[in-house]
Design a protein around this motif. Structure first.
Motif, PDB file in Angstrom:
ATOM      1  N   VAL A  84       0.852  -1.189   0.000  1.00  0.00           N
ATOM      2  CA  VAL A  84       0.000   0.000   0.000  1.00  0.00           C
ATOM      3  C   VAL A  84       0.889   1.241   0.000  1.00  0.00           C
ATOM      4  O   VAL A  84       2.065   1.177   0.361  1.00  0.00           O
ATOM      5  CB  VAL A  84      -0.944   0.034   1.220  1.00  0.00           C
ATOM      6  N   THR A  85       0.281   2.347  -0.392  1.00  0.00           N
ATOM      7  CA  THR A  85       0.983   3.627  -0.368  1.00  0.00           C
ATOM      8  C   THR A  85       0.285   4.535   0.639  1.00  0.00           C
ATOM      9  O   THR A  85      -0.931   4.737   0.550  1.00  0.00           O
ATOM     10  CB  THR A  85       0.973   4.300  -1.746  1.00  0.00           C
ATOM     11  N   VAL A  86       1.044   5.042   1.587  1.00  0.00           N
ATOM     12  CA  VAL A  86       0.493   5.960   2.583  1.00  0.00           C
ATOM     13  C   VAL A  86       0.817   7.377   2.142  1.00  0.00           C
ATOM     14  O   VAL A  86       1.988   7.771   2.051  1.00  0.00           O
ATOM     15  CB  VAL A  86       1.076   5.682   3.989  1.00  0.00           C
ATOM     16  N   VAL A  87      -0.219   8.131   1.858  1.00  0.00           N
ATOM     17  CA  VAL A  87      -0.071   9.481   1.340  1.00  0.00           C
ATOM     18  C   VAL A  87      -0.377  10.485   2.447  1.00  0.00           C
ATOM     19  O   VAL A  87      -1.486  10.530   2.980  1.00  0.00           O
ATOM     20  CB  VAL A  87      -1.001   9.728   0.140  1.00  0.00           C
ATOM     21  N   GLY A  88       0.615  11.286   2.829  1.00  0.00           N
ATOM     22  CA  GLY A  88       0.431  12.306   3.847  1.00  0.00           C
ATOM     23  C   GLY A  88       0.452  11.737   5.258  1.00  0.00           C
ATOM     24  O   GLY A  88       0.717  10.551   5.476  1.00  0.00           O
ATOM     25  N   ASP A  89       0.191  12.607   6.210  1.00  0.00           N
ATOM     26  CA  ASP A  89       0.198  12.254   7.638  1.00  0.00           C
ATOM     27  C   ASP A  89      -1.184  11.732   8.022  1.00  0.00           C
ATOM     28  O   ASP A  89      -2.172  12.464   7.921  1.00  0.00           O
ATOM     29  CB  ASP A  89       0.565  13.494   8.449  1.00  0.00           C
ATOM     30  N   ALA A 121       2.888  -6.554   9.975  1.00  0.00           N
ATOM     31  CA  ALA A 121       2.068  -7.595   9.351  1.00  0.00           C
ATOM     32  C   ALA A 121       2.656  -8.062   8.022  1.00  0.00           C
ATOM     33  O   ALA A 121       2.101  -8.961   7.381  1.00  0.00           O
ATOM     34  CB  ALA A 121       0.649  -7.080   9.140  1.00  0.00           C
ATOM     35  N   GLY A 122       3.767  -7.454   7.593  1.00  0.00           N
ATOM     36  CA  GLY A 122       4.416  -7.866   6.349  1.00  0.00           C
ATOM     37  C   GLY A 122       3.875  -7.185   5.115  1.00  0.00           C
ATOM     38  O   GLY A 122       4.158  -7.626   3.990  1.00  0.00           O
ATOM     39  N   ILE A 123       3.098  -6.142   5.300  1.00  0.00           N
ATOM     40  CA  ILE A 123       2.581  -5.383   4.157  1.00  0.00           C
ATOM     41  C   ILE A 123       3.578  -4.277   3.823  1.00  0.00           C
ATOM     42  O   ILE A 123       3.949  -3.466   4.681  1.00  0.00           O
ATOM     43  CB  ILE A 123       1.200  -4.772   4.478  1.00  0.00           C
ATOM     44  N   GLU A 124       4.021  -4.250   2.586  1.00  0.00           N
ATOM     45  CA  GLU A 124       4.991  -3.238   2.166  1.00  0.00           C
ATOM     46  C   GLU A 124       4.316  -1.865   2.143  1.00  0.00           C
ATOM     47  O   GLU A 124       3.221  -1.702   1.599  1.00  0.00           O
ATOM     48  CB  GLU A 124       5.543  -3.564   0.785  1.00  0.00           C
ATOM     49  N   VAL A 125       4.988  -0.885   2.735  1.00  0.00           N
ATOM     50  CA  VAL A 125       4.429   0.457   2.834  1.00  0.00           C
ATOM     51  C   VAL A 125       5.338   1.440   2.102  1.00  0.00           C
ATOM     52  O   VAL A 125       6.540   1.525   2.386  1.00  0.00           O
ATOM     53  CB  VAL A 125       4.271   0.901   4.298  1.00  0.00           C
ATOM     54  N   VAL A 126       4.758   2.161   1.162  1.00  0.00           N
ATOM     55  CA  VAL A 126       5.465   3.230   0.473  1.00  0.00           C
ATOM     56  C   VAL A 126       4.940   4.552   1.012  1.00  0.00           C
ATOM     57  O   VAL A 126       3.726   4.787   1.022  1.00  0.00           O
ATOM     58  CB  VAL A 126       5.248   3.156  -1.049  1.00  0.00           C
ATOM     59  N   ASP A 127       5.834   5.409   1.503  1.00  0.00           N
ATOM     60  CA  ASP A 127       5.427   6.700   2.062  1.00  0.00           C
ATOM     61  C   ASP A 127       5.520   7.792   1.013  1.00  0.00           C
ATOM     62  O   ASP A 127       6.550   7.932   0.324  1.00  0.00           O
ATOM     63  CB  ASP A 127       6.312   7.075   3.253  1.00  0.00           C
ATOM     64  N   VAL A 128       4.448   8.570   0.891  1.00  0.00           N
ATOM     65  CA  VAL A 128       4.450   9.774   0.068  1.00  0.00           C
ATOM     66  C   VAL A 128       4.145  10.937   0.989  1.00  0.00           C
ATOM     67  O   VAL A 128       3.074  10.986   1.607  1.00  0.00           O
ATOM     68  CB  VAL A 128       3.410   9.691  -1.065  1.00  0.00           C
ATOM     69  N   GLU A 129       5.068  11.848   1.133  1.00  0.00           N
ATOM     70  CA  GLU A 129       4.957  12.885   2.157  1.00  0.00           C
ATOM     71  C   GLU A 129       3.827  13.866   1.904  1.00  0.00           C
ATOM     72  O   GLU A 129       3.113  14.263   2.820  1.00  0.00           O
ATOM     73  CB  GLU A 129       6.286  13.633   2.268  1.00  0.00           C
ATOM     74  N   HIS A 130       3.654  14.289   0.664  1.00  0.00           N
ATOM     75  CA  HIS A 130       2.697  15.353   0.378  1.00  0.00           C
ATOM     76  C   HIS A 130       1.389  14.795  -0.180  1.00  0.00           C
ATOM     77  O   HIS A 130       1.375  13.807  -0.923  1.00  0.00           O
ATOM     78  CB  HIS A 130       3.302  16.353  -0.608  1.00  0.00           C
ATOM     79  N   GLY A 131       0.288  15.477   0.190  1.00  0.00           N
ATOM     80  CA  GLY A 131      -1.026  15.059  -0.265  1.00  0.00           C
ATOM     81  C   GLY A 131      -1.757  14.302   0.822  1.00  0.00           C
ATOM     82  O   GLY A 131      -1.331  14.243   1.969  1.00  0.00           O
ATOM     83  N   GLY A 132      -2.906  13.742   0.427  1.00  0.00           N
ATOM     84  CA  GLY A 132      -3.655  12.920   1.367  1.00  0.00           C
ATOM     85  C   GLY A 132      -4.380  13.747   2.421  1.00  0.00           C
ATOM     86  O   GLY A 132      -4.739  14.898   2.201  1.00  0.00           O
ATOM     87  N   PRO A 133      -4.591  13.197   3.588  1.00  0.00           N
ATOM     88  CA  PRO A 133      -4.080  11.901   4.044  1.00  0.00           C
ATOM     89  C   PRO A 133      -5.009  10.736   3.667  1.00  0.00           C
ATOM     90  O   PRO A 133      -6.213  10.826   3.844  1.00  0.00           O
ATOM     91  CB  PRO A 133      -4.007  12.081   5.553  1.00  0.00           C
ATOM     92  N   ILE A 154      -4.710   6.094   2.611  1.00  0.00           N
ATOM     93  CA  ILE A 154      -3.934   4.920   2.239  1.00  0.00           C
ATOM     94  C   ILE A 154      -4.384   4.513   0.838  1.00  0.00           C
ATOM     95  O   ILE A 154      -5.567   4.215   0.621  1.00  0.00           O
ATOM     96  CB  ILE A 154      -4.141   3.766   3.230  1.00  0.00           C
ATOM     97  N   GLN A 155      -3.450   4.542  -0.107  1.00  0.00           N
ATOM     98  CA  GLN A 155      -3.763   4.142  -1.481  1.00  0.00           C
ATOM     99  C   GLN A 155      -3.693   2.623  -1.595  1.00  0.00           C
ATOM    100  O   GLN A 155      -2.678   2.008  -1.273  1.00  0.00           O
ATOM    101  CB  GLN A 155      -2.770   4.772  -2.454  1.00  0.00           C
ATOM    102  N   LEU A 156      -4.772   2.011  -2.025  1.00  0.00           N
ATOM    103  CA  LEU A 156      -4.825   0.566  -2.185  1.00  0.00           C
ATOM    104  C   LEU A 156      -4.411   0.173  -3.606  1.00  0.00           C
ATOM    105  O   LEU A 156      -4.462   1.005  -4.533  1.00  0.00           O
ATOM    106  CB  LEU A 156      -6.245   0.072  -1.881  1.00  0.00           C
ATOM    107  N   PRO A 157      -4.014  -1.068  -3.814  1.00  0.00           N
ATOM    108  CA  PRO A 157      -3.522  -1.478  -5.136  1.00  0.00           C
ATOM    109  C   PRO A 157      -4.514  -1.254  -6.270  1.00  0.00           C
ATOM    110  O   PRO A 157      -4.120  -0.955  -7.404  1.00  0.00           O
ATOM    111  CB  PRO A 157      -3.232  -2.972  -4.955  1.00  0.00           C
ATOM    112  N   GLY A 158      -5.803  -1.396  -5.965  1.00  0.00           N
ATOM    113  CA  GLY A 158      -6.810  -1.215  -7.007  1.00  0.00           C
ATOM    114  C   GLY A 158      -7.165   0.235  -7.268  1.00  0.00           C
ATOM    115  O   GLY A 158      -8.192   0.514  -7.899  1.00  0.00           O
TER     116      GLY A 158
END
Length: 519
Positions: free
Chosen positions: A308-313, A327-339, A341-345
């Motif tokens: 998943v991609t975590v966008v913002g705080d 839990a073994g889920i890969e997390v990509v942090d994107v600092e700006h935008g959001g907040p 959690i971007q899901l694969p779909g």
């Protein structure tokens, strides 16, 4: 502050459950206790009940035998009101009727000394109104014990408009000396607990009325995600629907029918039908030997996304980051935008903010948790525009974190979030109006109704503008004033904004200084 000396007599008027409990507390604190009731037989029986409880405590080793025998000898009933003449404190615990109580205190004034404190244990009537007409209203106040008085630590020390601060101080010190936890408050409808607690019931009932979820699911979410010990549907069944609704209606009427305290139509219908809870065999839930407790809605198993991609705080939900990685889920942090959690779909998972999922293309809202690590259930909210894939990924993600998942309707603010925001708002307003201090309110809500945290503490944890923003969004979607943030909450967020801005400026200045030194 000087407490009433242990050598002085404490009198209790009213031989019911509360009167007996208060008498037991004063007795075990070392006072001589007199119980008076208009029915002398009830007063004598009450003395016997208290003595029996003290005897049982000694038999179980919870009280020294000599202390128990001494206490049993210090309590008696009074056949006439005149026998209370030597009391330093008289606590009234009779029927909740203004006329009856005022007549009683007028009669007591003719008996006790002008220095004696007079206190009412009322939970719903105005202390100021009860004191009207007394010759010495300065020594009159409220001492609101919670049932059962011997076990529950909280006592609201209520000052009416005419209460002398010295009298309130003396009562506070006395109750503290009895081993209780007193909190100070002004004479306001519901005092602290019954005023601040209204949203705990009202928001749950509103979600139900809006077809957001059934009672069992709402109760489960508030317990297992919100950290509350008991859900509002089960709790009001225990209290009695008629009793709970009467308190709600009394507070609402006392605040001139403010939309903040509007009673629930669904609860009104329950009372009208005679489904009063446990005592009638049916309330929100059925009771009895053959009754089956309804199960909360729980989603079936789904596969968790690998990445998943975590966008913002994520703010109050930031604790999810560690849980995702563990839990073994890969997390990509994107600092700006959001907040979010971007899901694969390509769908988004967003913390409840007072908006609705229908406003966005492919969104799943998730509810607030008191502690995401400890929470065992999470509520998700979707609209008809939410794709099946996005919902499945959201469900699977939280299941991978070890949580049960309840999917509810597209209700703005969801369940825990809107409840907590309203508790925070009422607390901020009460503090601003001088009802009580934030610390006393937090103490009252933790001890009086067993909340996991006081609303002021919760406010600090969530961020100074979190509740304001959520309620502002709710008010736009549900106009009418119920969710309009109070001026006090606005000011708290505004002040916090100034502090943040000052901190940012200071940080920028420090950075400039460092840059100058480097050059």
């Amino acid at each position: 502050m000087t407490a009433i000396e242990r050598s002085r007599t404490v009198a209790v008027v009213g031989a019911g459950t509360m009167g007996q409990g208060i008498a037991q507390v004063a007795l075990l604190a070392g006072h001589r206790v007199l119980i008076y009731d208009i029915n002398a037989l009830l007063a004598a029986d009450a003395v016997g009940f208290v003595q029996d409880r003290v005897e049982r405590m000694a038999a179980k080793g919870r009280l020294d035998r000599a202390e128990a025998e001494d206490a049993i000898d210090r309590i008696a009933s009074a056949a006439e009101l005149a026998e209370l003449a030597g009391a330093a404190l008289v606590v009234e615990a009779v029927v909740e009727d203004v006329t009856v109580k005022r007549a009683l205190f007028a009669a007591l004034e003719e008996v006790v000394s002008p220095e004696a404190l007079l206190a009412t244990n009322t939970s719903s009537l105005s202390v100021t109104e009860l004191a009207a007409g007394l010759a010495h209203p300065g020594r009159f106040l409220g001492l609101h014990f919670f049932n059962p008085a011997p076990l529950l630590p909280l006592v609201e020390v209520v000052s009416g408009s005419a209460t002398d601060p010295a009298a309130a101080d003396r009562a506070y010190a006395t109750v503290l000396g009895w081993g209780k936890t007193p909190v100070r408050c002004a004479d306001t409808p519901g005092f602290i607990v019954n005023r601040i607690a209204r949203p705990f019931y009202a928001e749950a009932f509103a979600v139900y009325e809006e077809q957001g979820a059934d009672p069992a699911t709402i109760d489960a979410v508030l317990r297992e995600s919100g950290g509350f010990k008991m859900g509002p549907f089960a709790l009001t069944d225990l209290i009695g629907q008629d009793v709970n609704e009467a308190v709600t209606r009394s507070v609402w009427e006392s605040f001139f029918r403010s939309p903040k305290f509007t009673p629930s139509l669904a609860q009104r219908r329950l009372v009208q039908s005679g489904r009063l809870g446990r005592k009638s065999g049916h309330g929100w839930y059925p009771y009895g030997p053959d009754a089956k407790a309804p199960a909360p809605h729980t989603a079936g198993p789904e596969d968790a996304p690998a990445k998943v991609t975590v966008v913002g705080d994520l703010g109050p939900a930031a604790g999810l980051l560690d849980l995702l990685e563990e839990a073994g889920i890969e997390v990509v942090d994107v600092e700006h935008g959001g907040p979010y959690i971007q899901l694969p779909g390509e769908g988004q998972l967003v913390l409840a903010d007072g908006k609705t999922a229908i406003e966005f293309a492919d969104v799943v809202y998730f509810d607030l948790a008191f502690d995401y690590r400890d929470a065992t259930r999470i509520a998700l909210s979707v609209s008809e525009d939410t794709s099946e894939r996005t919902l499945a990924e959201a469900v699977g993600l939280f299941q991978k974190l070890g949580k049960k998942v309840s999917v509810i309707g597209d209700v703005p603010g969801m369940i825990v979030a809107r409840t907590v925001a309203m508790l925070i708002d009422l607390t901020a307003d009460a503090v601003a109006r001088g009802v009580a201090g934030a610390e006393d309110i937090d103490t009252a809500m933790r001890l009086g109704v067993n909340y996991p945290a006081g609303p002021a503490e919760w406010h600090d944890r969530l961020g100074r503008d979190w509740a304001y923003d959520l309620l502002h969004h709710l008010d736009e979607r549900c106009p009418g004033g119920r969710y309009a943030p109070s001026l006090a909450l606005y000011k708290l967020g505004y002040a916090a904004g100034d502090e943040d801005e000052a901190a940012d400026e200071a940080e920028a200045a420090d950075a400039d200084d460092e840059a100058g030194e480097t050059e």
